[in-house]
Write a protein that holds these residues in place. Structure first.
Motif, short mmCIF file in Angstrom:
data_model
loop_
_atom_site.label_atom_id
_atom_site.label_comp_id
_atom_site.label_asym_id
_atom_site.label_seq_id
_atom_site.Cartn_x
_atom_site.Cartn_y
_atom_site.Cartn_z
N THR A 218 0.84 -1.20 0.00
CA THR A 218 0.00 0.00 0.00
C THR A 218 0.87 1.25 0.00
O THR A 218 2.04 1.20 0.43
CB THR A 218 -0.91 0.04 1.25
N THR A 220 0.69 3.80 1.95
CA THR A 220 1.06 4.16 3.33
C THR A 220 2.21 3.30 3.82
O THR A 220 3.15 3.81 4.45
CB THR A 220 -0.15 3.98 4.27
N LEU A 223 5.39 4.51 2.12
CA LEU A 223 5.88 5.74 2.73
C LEU A 223 6.58 5.44 4.05
O LEU A 223 7.65 5.99 4.34
CB LEU A 223 4.71 6.70 2.93
N THR A 224 5.98 4.57 4.86
CA THR A 224 6.57 4.21 6.15
C THR A 224 7.92 3.54 5.95
O THR A 224 8.88 3.81 6.69
CB THR A 224 5.63 3.26 6.92
N LEU A 315 2.71 11.25 7.77
CA LEU A 315 1.39 11.06 7.16
C LEU A 315 0.51 12.28 7.32
O LEU A 315 -0.40 12.51 6.53
CB LEU A 315 0.71 9.83 7.78
#
Length: 554
Positions: A218, A220, A223-224, A315
């Motif tokens: 995903t 997210t 990005l993490t 985020l």
């Protein structure tokens, strides 16, 4: 049919050759100059507002302007023209025969020498762009074109910024491919040259390994991973591992610049021949004489909390500087050199007390009076250590061991700290230590019966060196260094099995330096009678190696 369309009354579309998030690329014919060109049609979804449409048009003009500054460079796709037809911008570029790196990687990872050539070409392209004040901001495999002659060219300056450009996007809006973005861009720091070098590191990692290091299921999660995760260990790049690992530093201040990156790439071309051999099996006896190690302490709760907080900040789109989270916990020792002597505990490894003393005083062998300008504590940090990274400064020309056997250096070089001839455990250890280059040498005794190999590896500081020291004693094979000629050169012939040789190995730490030695019986036979001689040679070589060889440290 759209293929028959004539754009701006001049460029006849022939066929579509690619598409991406920002546009479609066509092979076309310039009917004025009668040459083949590539034409990029900027992708304009129907849902765009007037403001977004204006931004896309401005971006197209900016790409043409920035790329036109670099049109003569052999590693950058040339932009010849930009036209607007029916409110759609079209960018006319040089046609590159071949395919993109992304398309090439659909067939699997590339050989090391191919990745090295791509790295050199892209460093040249970024050097020219940065010198012109242009930061690309979207270096990734899809924007790297591989010409039929093997040359790599950087394309698509659509989201590039020049130092005179003003911001074109809304605050908090990310433009580019997240998995290739540098962490600082996700924290609101944009338009810096260091970010291009990080993206280059991700691109080279994918070229070598076949997978993107931070891609997740995903957006997210991706990005993490970019913010917090370390890249997986490199398995197939060999001597390129140091360059790629350095480019992937989370802290932009720790990444190499263009010149240093090019030097690391050149260092990867090692002149000394090596052969990888089997990793010696562990022995229980050696564990009985090692100084007990103190466990690394970590407050897991605080560490997890810090990670979560960093992700939440990113985020939410709050700008801020991300402090690099680096895991300095190295693999626990799992193997010990089979030939490492076990009879003399004091010689196996430097004790904790001895090692601590070494960080504040010169090594025992130096008896020269210390000058008033030299402070032994300077050797604890890279920033204060003035020792040159040369064979002469870190390795003696000869030495004698405890058995009064004389050894002479017959080869030496400065090489990449991590090489393809080390086994995976040693590569992981040194890669995590962030070492760049190391000095190495081979020695042969006067009778031509014993070959000694020595590595001197500078670390960032004494703490890092100590951590590496605690792990290195149990790590596997460092490979075989071969002298170019004379005694010892023949053991590296492809038909030789060095695992049959009696051997010994030792590790020592002094200040920020890690010294590693291996001694081999050149006859490649098992002879326990020579073990004490090999032990003495291996011990003496690491005792004599290190920064005390430099006259400025006395």
């Amino acid at each position: 049919m759209e293929e028959e369309r004539l754009v701006a009354g001049r460029y006849r579309l022939v066929r579509r050759v690619g598409a991406g998030g920002f546009g479609r690329v066509w092979e076309a014919r310039d009917e004025v100059l009668h040459i083949d060109v590539a034409v990029k049609e900027l992708w304009l979804p129907q849902s765009l507002s007037e403001a977004e449409l204006a931004e896309r048009l401005t971006r197209a003009t900016r790409e043409a302007r920035n790329a036109a500054r670099l049109r003569e460079h052999p590693n950058i796709v040339a932009v010849h023209d930009v036209v607007v037809e029916d409110d759609i911008p079209w960018i006319v570029m040089g046609l590159v025969g071949g395919k993109s790196l992304a398309e090439q990687l659909d067939e699997g990872p590339l050989p090391v020498d191919r990745v090295a050539r791509i790295a050199a070409d892209l460093l040249n392209a970024l050097e020219a762009a940065h010198a012109a004040g242009v930061v690309h901001r979207d270096v990734k495999p899809a924007n790297v074109l591989l010409a039929e002659n093997g040359t790599a060219l950087l394309a698509d300056f659509g989201i590039a910024v020049h130092h005179t450009d003003t911001a074109l996007t809304a605050t908090g809006m990310l433009i580019g491919s997240v998995e290739y973005m540098a962490p600082e861009r996700l924290n609101g720091i944009d338009g810096r040259e260091e970010s291009d070098l990080y993206s280059l590191g991700v691109t080279l990692f994918q070229a070598a390994e076949g997978t993107s290091p931070f891609r997740r299921e995903t957006p997210t999660a991706t990005l993490t991973a970019v913010l917090l995760a370390e890249a997986p260990p490199l398995s197939s790049t060999g001597s390129l591992a140091t360059l790629i690992t350095r480019l992937l530093e989370k802290d932009p201040a720790q990444r190499p610049g263009i010149a240093e990156a090019r030097a690391l790439l050149e260092a990867a071309r090692e002149p000394t021949r090596e052969l990888e051999r089997e990793k010696p099996k562990p022995t229980k006896k050696i564990e009985e004489v090692q100084t007990p190690r103190q466990p690394v302490k970590r407050n897991n709760d605080l560490w997890v909390l810090a990670m979560c907080a960093a992700v939440i900040v990113a985020l939410l789109g709050i700008s801020g500087k991300l402090d690099p989270l680096v895991d300095w916990v190295f693999p626990s020792p799992s193997t010990t050199n089979k030939a490492t002597p076990t009879a003399t505990p004091t010689a196996t490894r430097t004790s904790s007390a001895t090692r601590t003393a070494a960080t504040t005083t010169n090594p025992p062998k130096s008896t020269t009076t210390t000058t008033t300008r030299f402070n032994p504590a300077d050797l604890n940090q890279e920033s204060t250590d003035k020792t040159p990274l040369t064979v002469a400064a870190l390795l003696p020309s000869s030495f004698k061991d405890a058995k009064n056997v004389h050894y002479t250096r017959n080869s030496g070089s400065v090489r990449s700290c991590v090489t393809s001839w080390m086994d995976q455990e040693v590569r992981a250890l040194l890669t995590r230590s962030r070492c760049g280059s190391a000095a190495s040498a081979t020695y042969v005794d006067d009778s031509g019966k014993i070959l000694v190999m020595v590595w001197v590896v500078p670390m960032a500081d004494s703490t890092t060196a100590e951590t590496a020291y605690n792990a290195a004693s149990g790590a596997g094979s460092w490979g075989i260094l071969c002298p170019g000629s004379g005694p010892g050169a023949e053991i590296c012939d492809q038909n030789k099995d060095t695992s049959r040789a009696t051997r010994s190995g030792w590790v020592r730490q002094v200040n920020r330096y890690l010294m590693k030695s291996s001694a081999y019986y050149i006859s490649l036979t098992r002879d326990t009678g020579v073990q004490p001689w090999l032990d003495a040679a291996a011990q003496a070589s690491v005792r004599e190696a290190g920064p005390s060889n430099y006259s400025g440290n006395r």
